[in-house]
Design a protein around this motif. Structure first.
Motif, short mmCIF file in Angstrom:
data_model
loop_
_atom_site.label_atom_id
_atom_site.label_comp_id
_atom_site.label_asym_id
_atom_site.label_seq_id
_atom_site.Cartn_x
_atom_site.Cartn_y
_atom_site.Cartn_z
N GLY A 246 0.82 -1.20 0.00
CA GLY A 246 0.00 0.00 0.00
C GLY A 246 0.85 1.25 0.00
O GLY A 246 2.04 1.20 -0.35
N PRO A 247 0.29 2.37 0.41
CA PRO A 247 1.03 3.64 0.40
C PRO A 247 2.25 3.61 1.31
O PRO A 247 2.26 2.90 2.33
N ALA A 248 3.24 4.41 0.97
CA ALA A 248 4.49 4.44 1.74
C ALA A 248 4.27 4.78 3.21
O ALA A 248 4.87 4.13 4.08
N PRO A 249 3.43 5.77 3.58
CA PRO A 249 3.24 6.06 5.01
C PRO A 249 2.69 4.87 5.79
O PRO A 249 3.07 4.64 6.94
N MET A 250 1.78 4.12 5.17
CA MET A 250 1.23 2.95 5.83
C MET A 250 2.30 1.91 6.10
O MET A 250 2.41 1.34 7.20
N LEU A 251 3.15 1.66 5.11
CA LEU A 251 4.21 0.67 5.27
C LEU A 251 5.24 1.12 6.27
O LEU A 251 5.77 0.32 7.05
N THR A 252 5.57 2.40 6.27
CA THR A 252 6.53 2.92 7.24
C THR A 252 6.01 2.73 8.66
O THR A 252 6.77 2.34 9.57
N ALA A 253 4.73 3.00 8.88
CA ALA A 253 4.14 2.84 10.20
C ALA A 253 4.15 1.37 10.65
O ALA A 253 4.44 1.06 11.81
N ILE A 254 3.86 0.46 9.73
CA ILE A 254 3.87 -0.97 10.07
C ILE A 254 5.27 -1.43 10.42
O ILE A 254 5.48 -2.18 11.39
N ARG A 255 6.25 -0.99 9.66
CA ARG A 255 7.63 -1.37 9.95
C ARG A 255 8.05 -0.87 11.32
O ARG A 255 8.72 -1.59 12.08
N ALA A 256 7.67 0.35 11.66
CA ALA A 256 8.03 0.90 12.97
C ALA A 256 7.33 0.12 14.09
O ALA A 256 7.93 -0.14 15.15
N GLU A 257 6.09 -0.26 13.87
CA GLU A 257 5.34 -0.99 14.89
C GLU A 257 5.94 -2.37 15.16
O GLU A 257 5.91 -2.87 16.30
N LEU A 258 6.50 -3.00 14.12
CA LEU A 258 7.07 -4.35 14.26
C LEU A 258 8.56 -4.35 14.59
O LEU A 258 9.16 -5.42 14.70
N ALA A 259 9.15 -3.17 14.74
CA ALA A 259 10.57 -3.10 15.07
C ALA A 259 10.84 -3.86 16.38
O ALA A 259 10.16 -3.66 17.39
N GLY A 260 11.82 -4.76 16.33
CA GLY A 260 12.17 -5.55 17.51
C GLY A 260 11.37 -6.83 17.66
O GLY A 260 11.67 -7.64 18.55
N ARG A 261 10.36 -7.06 16.80
CA ARG A 261 9.57 -8.29 16.86
C ARG A 261 10.26 -9.36 16.03
O ARG A 261 9.93 -9.60 14.87
N ASP A 262 11.22 -10.05 16.62
CA ASP A 262 11.95 -11.09 15.89
C ASP A 262 11.10 -12.32 15.61
O ASP A 262 11.47 -13.17 14.80
N ASP A 263 9.96 -12.42 16.27
CA ASP A 263 9.09 -13.58 16.10
C ASP A 263 8.00 -13.35 15.06
O ASP A 263 7.11 -14.17 14.88
#
Length: 367
Positions: A246-263
């Motif tokens: 989807g749009p870049a802002p949406m993907l950026t937010a998802i990546r930030a939310e999952l930062a550190g989630r190695d699982d």
């Protein structure tokens, strides 16, 4: 022309004027031959090389969003032969009649071998590709070299250690996700999805998504407001693989939310250029004209060239298709792609859609 005439047409030997210089004549013929193919080298094939170009004919055209801004095109081989197989996440590099090259995700059924389906959202200022695609009518033709996959689906139990899928689609980002839903359903993998957009009328293929029932949550800005990353990810326990488009802002937010989630695995695909991170202003000189273009810290080199009306080929704007490959005649490059090989980089090539000058240096481009 006879043998004697060919001999007389050769230049004279500068050291023995009474004789003709065969070597210089051969060199001249070679240069003329090179000039004859110059500019059309992409059409030259070595003996035995297979031409993998597929000419596709538009056999169906259908509006698939209620706001009428998305059209689905079904393409069949012009010679009616079966087409190369593909897997969910694949796209086509479409060569348009104008000469533009654009990528479009395959959004049909991978088991269908006699046609491909793609969908295009009309973007008035999108560089001409979407507008041209929207003018294609049944019977018109385009060409491609066949499917490529930069966003493959890794299925739990078939190469991924995770146990469930979470799909996130924003607007036209549904196109690569749609075939993934069908495969996940067929294989019996646990999955869920959120489909977000401005309004229900703007969402393409809403009827095809509705058939999956409560596995899919529809969220629209006009009803629910702009969703947060946590709302898009929903219940995302350990062992989840997230596929987002989807749009870049949406993907950026998802990546930030999952930062550190190695699982949790995250796979994503953009339909627009990624934001510039840690950029510095730099300047480039166009070797052919001497013109200088200044690239701002927060814009790409390609964007700066387009803003300055400097013609440069491009397509994906994300550093994976290679269309914008350009030779650098001077200056050091900060390579931000994973496509170019080391020999290509050492020989002065760069992708102007994503790479930049190193440390704010000045680059000279062979454009």
């Amino acid at each position: 022309m006879g043998t004697l005439d060919r001999y007389r047409s050769l230049p004279r030997n500068p050291f023995r004027p009474s004789r003709r210089d065969v070597v210089v004549g051969m060199a001249g013929a070679l240069i003329k031959g090179m000039e004859a193919v110059r500019g059309v080298s992409r059409r030259v094939r070595f003996p035995g090389e297979v031409d993998r170009t597929h000419l596709l004919r538009v056999v169906d055209r259908r509006v698939v969003a209620h706001d009428e801004n998305v059209v689905a095109l079904t393409l069949a081989a012009a010679d009616d032969r079966p087409l190369p197989r593909w897997h969910p996440g694949a796209h086509l590099d479409i060569h348009l009649p104008s000469g533009l090259l654009r990528q479009y995700s395959l959004c049909g059924d991978p088991d269908v071998t006699d046609s491909y389906r793609i969908a295009v959202r009309r973007i008035p200022d999108g560089g001409g590709g979407s507008i041209e695609m929207h003018t294609l009518a049944i019977g018109d033709t385009v060409s491609t070299h066949g499917p490529r996959n930069a966003f493959p689906l890794t299925v739990p139990g078939y190469g991924s250690p995770t146990t469930r899928f979470r799909f996130v689609a924003g607007g036209i980002g549904i196109t690569p996700i749609l075939p993934m839903l069908g495969l996940a359903e067929k294989l019996g993998v646990d999955w869920s999805m959120v489909y977000a957009g401005r309004s229900r009328d703007s969402l393409p293929f809403i009827d095809e998504v509705d058939r999956f029932g409560d596995r899919v949550e529809i969220r629209t800005d006009d009803v629910h407001g702009v969703p947060s990353a946590a709302e898009l990810l929903g219940d995302c326990p350990d062992g989840t693989t997230v596929y987002a488009c989807g749009p870049a802002p949406m993907l950026t937010a998802i990546r930030a939310e999952l930062a550190g989630r190695d699982d949790v695995e995250l796979h994503f695909e953009r339909f627009a250029a990624p934001p510039v991170v840690d950029g510095r202003e730099f300047a480039v000189t166009i070797a052919s004209s001497g013109r200088e273009v200044v690239v701002a810290a927060d814009e790409t080199l390609l964007s700066a060239l387009r803003r300055s009306d400097v013609a440069a080929p491009y397509s994906c704007q994300q550093g994976f298709c290679g269309t914008c490959r350009t030779r650098v005649l001077a200056g050091a490059v900060d390579h931000r792609d994973t496509l170019l090989t080391e020999p290509e980089r050492e020989n002065g090539m760069m992708l102007i859609c994503i790479s930049r000058a190193a440390n704010g240096e000045r680059l000279t481009l062979d454009l």
